[in-house]
Design an enzyme around this catalytic site. Sequence first.
Site, short mmCIF file in Angstrom:
data_model
loop_
_atom_site.label_atom_id
_atom_site.label_comp_id
_atom_site.label_asym_id
_atom_site.label_seq_id
_atom_site.Cartn_x
_atom_site.Cartn_y
_atom_site.Cartn_z
N GLU A 366 0.83 -1.22 0.00
CA GLU A 366 0.00 0.00 0.00
C GLU A 366 0.87 1.26 0.00
O GLU A 366 0.57 2.23 0.69
CB GLU A 366 -1.03 -0.02 1.14
CG GLU A 366 -2.06 -1.13 0.89
CD GLU A 366 -3.36 -0.98 1.64
OE1 GLU A 366 -3.83 0.14 1.82
OE2 GLU A 366 -3.93 -2.03 2.01
N SER A 369 7.86 2.97 1.55
CA SER A 369 8.29 4.09 2.41
C SER A 369 8.75 5.27 1.55
O SER A 369 8.55 6.43 1.92
CB SER A 369 9.41 3.63 3.34
OG SER A 369 8.90 2.67 4.24
C1 FAD Z 1 2.05 -9.69 0.04
C2 FAD Z 1 1.65 -8.55 -0.84
C3 FAD Z 1 0.29 -8.22 -0.94
C4 FAD Z 1 -0.11 -7.18 -1.80
N1 FAD Z 1 -1.45 -6.94 -1.97
C5 FAD Z 1 -1.84 -6.09 -2.97
C6 FAD Z 1 -3.22 -5.95 -3.33
O1 FAD Z 1 -4.11 -6.56 -2.70
N2 FAD Z 1 -3.56 -5.14 -4.35
C7 FAD Z 1 -2.62 -4.45 -5.06
O2 FAD Z 1 -2.99 -3.74 -6.00
N3 FAD Z 1 -1.30 -4.55 -4.75
C8 FAD Z 1 -0.89 -5.35 -3.73
N4 FAD Z 1 0.44 -5.48 -3.41
C9 FAD Z 1 1.41 -4.71 -4.18
C10 FAD Z 1 2.13 -3.62 -3.40
O3 FAD Z 1 1.26 -2.57 -3.11
C11 FAD Z 1 3.34 -3.18 -4.25
O4 FAD Z 1 4.30 -4.23 -4.16
C12 FAD Z 1 3.94 -1.89 -3.79
O5 FAD Z 1 3.07 -0.81 -4.05
C13 FAD Z 1 5.29 -1.60 -4.49
O6 FAD Z 1 5.19 -1.78 -5.87
P1 FAD Z 1 6.27 -2.71 -6.63
O7 FAD Z 1 6.37 -3.97 -5.90
O8 FAD Z 1 5.93 -2.72 -8.06
O9 FAD Z 1 7.65 -1.94 -6.44
P2 FAD Z 1 8.23 -0.76 -7.41
O10 FAD Z 1 7.21 0.29 -7.61
O11 FAD Z 1 8.83 -1.38 -8.61
O12 FAD Z 1 9.38 -0.17 -6.49
C14 FAD Z 1 10.66 -0.79 -6.36
C15 FAD Z 1 11.51 0.14 -5.48
O13 FAD Z 1 11.69 1.41 -6.16
C16 FAD Z 1 11.27 2.45 -5.30
N5 FAD Z 1 10.73 3.53 -6.11
C17 FAD Z 1 9.77 3.48 -7.07
N6 FAD Z 1 9.56 4.70 -7.58
C18 FAD Z 1 10.38 5.56 -6.92
C19 FAD Z 1 10.64 6.97 -6.98
N7 FAD Z 1 9.94 7.76 -7.83
N8 FAD Z 1 11.54 7.52 -6.16
C20 FAD Z 1 12.23 6.73 -5.29
N9 FAD Z 1 12.06 5.39 -5.17
C21 FAD Z 1 11.13 4.82 -5.98
C22 FAD Z 1 10.21 1.82 -4.40
O14 FAD Z 1 10.02 2.59 -3.23
C23 FAD Z 1 10.85 0.47 -4.14
O15 FAD Z 1 11.82 0.58 -3.14
C24 FAD Z 1 0.87 -6.46 -2.52
C25 FAD Z 1 2.22 -6.79 -2.38
C26 FAD Z 1 2.61 -7.82 -1.58
C27 FAD Z 1 4.07 -8.18 -1.52
#
Ligand code: FAD
Length: 382
Positions: A366, A369
């Site tokens: 959600e 950080s």
């Molecule tokens: C167990 C689990 C349950 C979940 N449940 C749901 C759900 O029910 N529905 C749903 O829709 N999603 C769900 N999620 C997804 C979750 O919300 C995402 O994993 C999360 O928002 C991060 O997205 P990502 O994994 O694509 O990481 P990315 O967006 O690819 O980020 C990778 C890294 O890059 C950093 N980053 C990205 N952009 C920037 C920036 N502009 N500046 C600095 N740093 C940046 C991020 O902070 C992170 O450290 C779930 C995830 C897990 C693991």
Amino acid sequence: MDFRLSDEQEALRASVREFAREVVAPTIGEHYEQHTFPYEIVRQMGKMGLFGLPFAEEHGGMGGDYFALCLALEELARVDSSVAITLEAAVSLGAMPIYRFGTDEQKARWLPRLLSGEALAGFGLTEPGTGSDAGGTRTRAVLDGDEWVINGSKAFITNSGTDITAMVTVTAVTGTRPDGGKELSTIIVPSGTPGFTVAPAYSKVGWTASDTHELTFDDCRVPAANLLGERGRGFAQFLRILDEGRIAIAALAVGLAQGCVDESIKYARERQAFGQPIGNYQAIQFKIADMEMKAHTARLAYYDAAARMLAGEPFKRQAAIAKLHASTVAVDNAREATQIHGGYGFMNEYPVARFWRDSKILEIGEGTSEVQRMIIARDLGM
Ligand SMILES: Cc1cc2nc3c(=O)[nH]c(=O)nc-3n(C[C@H](O)[C@H](O)[C@H](O)COP(=O)(O)OP(=O)(O)OC[C@H]3O[C@@H](n4cnc5c(N)ncnc54)[C@H](O)[C@@H]3O)c2cc1C
């Protein structure tokens, strides 16, 4: 200013605490080890009315508010986070979009079962190629006659593949805005719709008794009437849902942080080293004092965000602060609680091992950080 809880809120907290200790604690370890979904616990949470807490009685809810949900999440997560995230996702991500944006017909069709816990719903925003940058959604939905035809995939969707999952709401690109940007909308996809495939459950580090799947949509057709709210409002809808959800995740993180304090005090009183309980050593006492301080300040942060939200005031920055602080605190406390438990803290049979494995995702789900810091900085005009 008064942060004390009302008698009704105290009673809710006490009943969820008792349920967590008496029903969740004895059985959840096995589900966690076996990676099985705790259907019986969910059934009992449904009977207690937890899935209906923040919803109006006319839709089958308990007539409480979002803060009541947060109190319940804190008490559940104090014992176990898989159960807490199942409730959080079911209410805040599953039922809430229908409640906030659905038509009367959609509410009548879905809410009674979702609010009683008889059925669960998922919220599909994240995709394999885009998470934080949620506007980068690639899943597409094209209107063909009186049906939407959906193609694409969603990643990490909570509660999307249980035996009682009734539907997921998915965000999809439905066109191009006048300014050339993507038009995003939200569409309800009932479980079992042809072309909607739920992949086998992920193998996760933590939250192993919760349900998470990748979903694919391959020429998946649903009625045009399954559009949730207005076409093109998908972006605004998920921002609202996520702002609220951050307060709920903060509450869950506070619960985990407080559970670490509970378990550490218990263990420090029992474990002997150098002729006395380790709790007699000031080094251990100071760790526990710091853990309590962190849990307390994180709790105040989510109380504040919830109070602003319920008063109808802007709460975006406070929700992001609460989520950022509480998740940091949860990770800190889980690390220290494990340290206090020594080698036993590394053994899965101890709750702190679960807390440690469950804490990290709180800094990611959600909104990471980094994303919370972006929201706070943007709200400060930067
Ligand atoms: C167990 C689990 C349950 C979940 N449940 C749901 C759900 O029910 N529905 C749903 O829709 N999603 C769900 N999620 C997804 C979750 O919300 C995402 O994993 C999360 O928002 C991060 O997205 P990502 O994994 O694509 O990481 P990315 O967006 O690819 O980020 C990778 C890294 O890059 C950093 N980053 C990205 N952009 C920037 C920036 N502009 N500046 C600095 N740093 C940046 C991020 O902070 C992170 O450290 C779930 C995830 C897990 C693991």
